[in-house]
Design an enzyme around this catalytic site. Structure first.
Site, mmCIF file in Angstrom:
data_model
loop_
_atom_site.group_PDB
_atom_site.id
_atom_site.type_symbol
_atom_site.label_atom_id
_atom_site.label_comp_id
_atom_site.label_asym_id
_atom_site.label_seq_id
_atom_site.Cartn_x
_atom_site.Cartn_y
_atom_site.Cartn_z
ATOM 1 C CD GLU A 90 -2.973 -0.996 0.167
ATOM 2 O OE1 GLU A 90 -3.487 0.213 -0.196
ATOM 3 O OE2 GLU A 90 -3.304 -2.140 -0.457
ATOM 4 C CB SER A 495 -47.028 -32.290 43.249
ATOM 5 O OG SER A 495 -48.562 -32.656 43.347
#
Length: 840
Positions: A90, A495
Site C-alpha cells: 500500500e 405438586s
C-alpha cells in the site's frame, strides 16, 4: 535565436502563470475546506466498532453480537514483517513522506499507463486513515482534496506508528473482518503473530479490493496478488530471496473460520444481549463491551443437552409423526437434491434428509443430506418409530424399514458416523453453495432417524446462596423459537407447589408427624357446574397418613385438608413473605394442588430460598462488564446472608429482573456493592422440610434420582391435571434446579407421563454433571431441633417396647410425653383435632 528565446520566455511565463493559478486555486480550496475539516484529536477518541462479546464465568465464548468482527490490537503486537507486507502493498515510502507521496502518485500513474491497472495504489496509508475515519467513499475531487489535507494534518499531529496502528485496526479485509487481528482469525484461525510469511502477504493484499482478492471467493486472483506483494517485499529488501522462494511456493491455506460459540447457550446469550441494550442502547453492539456471565460452561452445555435429550426421549415414546415433506420421482431423479433440501431448515443437530431408496433386504434406507450427500440409515435407528396416533396411542412396532419410510420422504436425521470431514463450506450454511462434499466417498455417512419434538421444556439452575444463574435452557431450539420458557412461560406448578404449603404448615406448628386422612372428599360450589372431587394421581387412598408420608407420596387429598387447616389467606400471606408471586394464585382450596401459575424461574427462585436455609434470593445473570479498554465498569454485588441487624447495610438497587441497576454513562472502574439477603423463613422449619423432601428421593415419587448415588439431594415432582404440565424441582444446600416439560399451547402429554418420567430424567442428566466432584452438602442443623421416636400410625411418642421411627420437631412443637394411663389414639395437635382429620 531571438525567436527561440521569445518562445522559451513564453513557456516560462505560461508555466509560472499555471503554477500561480494552481497555487491560488489550491489555496482557495484549502481556505474553503479547512474550516470544515474535523480535528485530528478526534482520532484518539474514536471508538472502533467492536462487537459485544458474551462469556461464561470460566471464560468460554457464548455469543458475539455486532455486524463487524474486530479485535483491536497495538502496533507492538504486530510482527514487523507483517507491517512491511502492508507497506509493500500500500505505501512503501510510509516512513518517508509527509502524508502524500508524490513519487507514489507518479508510480501509480505510470503503472496505469503501462499495464492498464494500478498494483500499488496512489493513496498513502495516512490518506486511507483520513478516508476511513472521517470521510465518505464518494469518488469526487472535493473528497480527494479533503483526504489530502487531512492526511497532511494527521502527519503533523500523530507519529507514524500511531497512524499505522489506526490503519491496521480500522481497515476492512472482507468477510465482516475489520482490522488485521480479526482477519487473521477469520481466514486462518490464528493470532497475528502466528501467521506465516505467505499468509501475511495474503492479508496485505486485501485492502485494495477485499472482494476481488479474497482468497475464499477468488483464490486465483488472491494468489496473484499475494505473489506480487512478496515480490515487492523482496525488491524493497524486507525479505531475503530465500524467504521469497519459500513463501511463493506456499499453497493457499485460507479457510473461513467463523467466530464459533464455545457453549451452546442461545437463550442465555439473548438474555445478556437484551440487558446490555437496556443499559447502553445500540452502543452495546459497537463499543466493545465484554460481558461475563454467572453460568458455568460445562453445566450450561449439559443443561442444553439434557433438555434436548429429554424432549427427544419423550417424543420417541409417542411415535413417529411421519415425513415432514415428500419429493416426487422426477425431483429424486434430477440430481439436484441439495438445492431442493434448502427448503427444509436444520434444527440444532437434526438435519433434513430425503429418502432416496428403501431396502428391506439390506435392512436399511438410503438418504441424501444437503451438506454430506448420500448416507445410510440402518433399521435399528428406526425401530422406535411406531406410528403416532394420539398422545396415548401408537401403532404396532415396525418390523422393516418400509414400515417407517418410503422413497421421496423428507425426514430429520442425526449424523452418527462421518467417514471424513466435509469439504470447505461457504460462510453460511443457508447459501447452499458448493457441490456435495460426500461425492466420491466409498463409505457414506451413517445417520439415525429423528424428529423435532413438539413438546417443549425449560431448565433453570441457581446457586442457592447467591441467586447466580448457573445454567438456563429456555426450550429445545432458540433458532426454532426464541420464546424463553424459563423466564416467560407461566404454567401450573402442580405438586411442586406443595413444599411452600408444607413450609407454611410447619411455620404454623403442624409437624411431620401430624396425621391427616387421605380419603375421598367432595366440594359443592354454586359457581361450579358439578361438584369438585379431587383425587390422588394414583386414584388410590391410604387413610390416616403422616404429613411426611403425604409429601413424599404426593397425596393431593392431604394437601387440601392441610391448606384448610392453615388457611388460604394465611398461606397467601406466607407466599408473599417468601416473595413467591401470588397475582396468579387462586383463592380457594385448589391452591393446594398447584393450580396457580408460576414461571419456571419464579418456581426455581422459591426453591432456592428453601435450599439455602430460608434466605431471600435475587436471581442474576451478569457477573461483570468490561469496556473496550478492559476496564471493569460493573461488578455484580457481593451477596451477604443476614439474620439480624440487616438494616445496617444497604442493598444494591435492583430492577424487576433482579439485575443491579447501573448508569450507561459509567466508565470508571466500578467497585462491587453488597446485596443483603434477609431471612424469609424460620431455619428450623426449613431444616425439617429438607428432611421431608429428601424422603421424596429416598421413598417417594423421586426415587429414580437415587441413581445419582447422593444422599444430599431433595426435591418434588409435579404433574397437573391431564398431564398438561410436568415438573421436577430439586436441590442440595448449594444448588437449586427446576425442570418443566409441556406443550406451548397447554395440552395433555399422555396419560402415562408424569413429572417423574419427563422432567426428572432431565434434572438427573443435568445434576450428575453439575454435582460431579462436589462433596455432599447439607443444611446445617439449627438449634431448637429435637429427634423423637414416634408411632408412625398415630404420630404420638412411641411407648417402651413399641415399634417406632424417629422424627424431627421444633422443640415447642414436639409431641408431649405420654401419660402412663393414656392409651387412646391421638397426634401432636390434640386428640380431637387428629380424630377430625382422620374422619374428614
Amino acid at each position: 535565436m531571438s525567436h527561440l528565446l521569445r518562445t522559451s520566455r513564453l513557456f516560462a511565463w505560461l508555466f509560472l502563470t499555471g503554477l500561480s493559478v494552481a497555487v491560488i486555486v489550491g489555496s482557495g480550496f484549502y481556505l474553503y475546506l479547512r474550516p470544515g475539516l474535523p480535528p485530528v484529536e478526534q482520532l484518539l477518541d474514536i471508538k472502533l466498532q467492536t462487537p459485544l462479546r458474551v462469556y461464561s464465568k470460566d471464560n468460554r465464548l457464548i455469543a458475539e453480537f455486532g455486524e463487524k468482527r474486530r479485535a483491536p490490537i497495538t502496533i507492538e503486537q504486530i510482527p514487523t514483517i507483517q507491517l512491511q507486507a502492508f507497506m509493500a502493498a500500500e505505501d512503501s515510502r510510509f516512513y518517508e513522506h509527509f502524508g502524500v507521496d508524490i513519487k507514489g502518485l507518479a508510480r501509480a500513474a505510470i503503472e496505469l499507463v503501462s499495464t492498464g491497472s494500478i498494483q500499488s495504489g496512489g493513496s498513502t496509508i495516512t490518506m486511507q486513515v483520513a478516508k476511513n475515519y472521517f470521510l465518505s467513499r464518494d469518488r469526487t475531487f472535493i473528497r480527494k482534496f479533503n483526504e489530502i489535507l487531512l492526511a497532511v494534518q494527521i502527519e503533523r499531529e500523530l507519529d507514524k506508528n500511531r497512524i499505522l496502528e489506526l490503519y491496521l485496526n480500522k481497515i476492512y479485509l472482507g468477510n465482516r473482518a475489520y482490522g488485521i487481528a480479526a482477519a487473521a482469525r477469520v481466514y486462518y484461525n490464528k493470532q497475528v503473530n502466528e501467521l506465516s510469511l505467505a499468509q501475511m502477504a495474503m492479508l496485505a493484499g486485501l485492502p485494495k479490493a477485499p472482494s476481488a482478492y479474497n482468497p475464499l471467493a477468488n483464490p486465483k486472483r488472491a494468489m496473484q496478488r499475494r505473489d506480487w506483494i512478496l515480490g515487492r517485499m523482496k525488491e524493497l529488501g524486507f525479505i531475503s530471496p530465500d524467504a521469497y522462494e519459500l513463501a511463493i511456493q506456499a499453497p493457499l491455506t485460507a479457510t473461513y473460520n467463523a467466530t464459533e460459540a464455545e457453549v451452546d447457550a442461545d437463550y442465555v446469550a439473548e438474555m445478556a444481549r437484551a440487558e446490555m441494550v437496556r443499559r447502553f442502547g445500540e452502543d452495546a453492539y459497537t463499543d466493545g463491551y465484554t460481558v461475563t456471565l454467572t453460568v458455568d460452561s460445562k453445566d450450561q452445555q449439559q443443561a442444553t443437552d439434557a433438555l434436548r435429550s429429554g424432549l427427544e426421549a419423550y417424543d420417541r415414546r409417542h411415535g413417529f409423526r411421519g415425513a415432514i415433506g415428500q419429493l416426487d420421482a422426477d425431483t429424486l431423479a434430477s440430481g439436484n437434491l441439495s438445492s431442493v433440501m434448502l427448503n427444509y431448515p436444520r434444527i440444532e443437530s437434526l438435519m433434513p434428509a430425503v429418502v432416496t431408496a428403501v431396502s428391506d433386504d439390506k435392512n436399511e434406507a438410503r438418504v441424501h443430506l444437503r451438506r454430506f450427500g448420500p448416507a445410510v440409515m440402518p433399521f435399528e435407528s428406526m425401530q422406535w418409530a411406531t406410528r403416532y396416533k394420539t398422545e396415548n396411542l401408537t401403532g404396532p412396532k415396525p418390523e422393516k424399514p418400509s414400515d417407517v419410510v418410503t422413497a421421496g420422504d423428507v425426514v430429520y436425521v442425526r449424523v452418527d458416523e462421518l467417514p471424513q470431514a466435509p469439504a470447505a463450506e461457504a460462510e453460511s450454511e443457508a447459501d447452499g453453495a458448493g457441490d456435495d462434499p460426500a461425492s466420491g466417498i466409498d463409505q457414506p455417512a451413517r445417520v439415525s432417524l429423528m424428529q423435532v419434538p413438539r413438546a417443549e421444556g425449560a431448565l433453570i439452575s441457581l446457586e442457592a446462596k447467591t441467586g447466580a444463574i448457573e445454567a438456563l435452557a429456555g426450550g429445545y431450539s432458540f433458532g426454532q423459537s426464541k420464546y424463553n420458557r424459563a423466564m416467560q412461560a407461566r404454567r401450573q406448578p402442580g405438586s411442586t407447589f406443595k413444599p411452600f404449603l408444607y413450609l407454611a404448615a410447619l411455620e404454623s406448628g403442624i409437624t411431620p408427624a401430624t396425621i391427616y386422612n387421605d380419603a375421598p372428599i367432595v366440594f359443592d360450589d354454586s359457581e361450579l357446574e358439578t361438584a369438585w372431587r379431587p383425587q390422588n394421581s394414583s386414584g388410590q387412598f391410604s387413610g390416616p397418613t403422616t404429613l411426611r408420608e403425604a409429601l413424599y407420596s404426593s397425596r393431593n387429598l392431604v394437601s387440601i385438608r392441610l391448606l384448610r387447616d392453615v388457611g388460604i389467606p394465611q398461606t397467601l400471606d406466607y407466599l408473599k413473605q417468601l416473595k413467591v408471586p401470588v397475582e396468579n394464585m387462586p383463592k380457594d382450596l385448589s391452591l393446594s394442588l398447584g393450580s396457580g401459575q408460576l414461571s419456571p424461574m419464579e418456581l426455581a427462585r422459591g426453591l432456592a430460598v428453601i435450599a439455602n436455609g430460608g434466605y431471600d434470593v435475587e436471581p442474576f445473570l451478569i457477573q461483570s462488564i468490561t469496556d473496550v479498554n478492559g476496564e471493569t465498569i460493573y461488578q455484580a454485588p457481593e451477596v451477604v446472608l443476614c439474620d439480624t441487624n440487616c438494616d445496617t447495610a444497604e442493598s444494591a438497587p435492583t430492577n424487576p429482573a433482579g439485575e443491579t441497576e447501573i448508569s450507561p454513562a459509567i466508565t470508571a472502574k466500578a467497585a462491587p456493592e453488597t446485596r443483603v439477603m434477609r431471612r424469609l423463613a424460620d431455619e428450623r422449619s426449613v431444616y425439617i422440610l429438607h428432611s421431608m423432601l429428601q424422603d421424596v428421593i429416598k421413598l417417594g415419587t423421586g426415587r429414580r434420582a437415587l441413581a445419582l448415588g447422593r444422599d444430599d439431594i431433595a426435591g418434588k415432582t409435579g404433574t397437573t391435571n391431564e398431564q398438561r404440565d410436568t415438573w421436577f424441582a430439586g436441590f442440595n444446600h448449594n444448588l437449586a434446579t427446576t425442570v418443566w416439560v409441556g406443550f406451548d399451547q397447554p395440552a395433555p402429554l399422555g396419560r402415562r407421563e408424569f413429572g417423574a418420567s419427563t422432567a426428572l430424567p432431565i434434572w438427573m442428566d443435568y445434576m450428575k454433571v453439575a454435582l460431579d466432584g462436589m462433596p455432599p452438602t447439607f443444611m446445617p442443623r439449627p438449634n431448637g431441633i429435637v429427634n423423637i421416636r414416634i408411632n408412625a400410625e398415630t404420630g404420638e411418642r412411641a411407648r417402651p417396647g413399641e415399634e417406632g421411627v424417629f422424627e424431627i420437631f421444633k422443640e415447642e412443637d414436639a409431641p408431649a410425653p405420654l401419660a402412663a394411663d393414656d392409651m387412646g389414639p391421638g397426634g401432636t395437635r390434640g386428640k380431637g383435632d387428629d380424630l377430625s382429620r382422620q374422619i374428614f
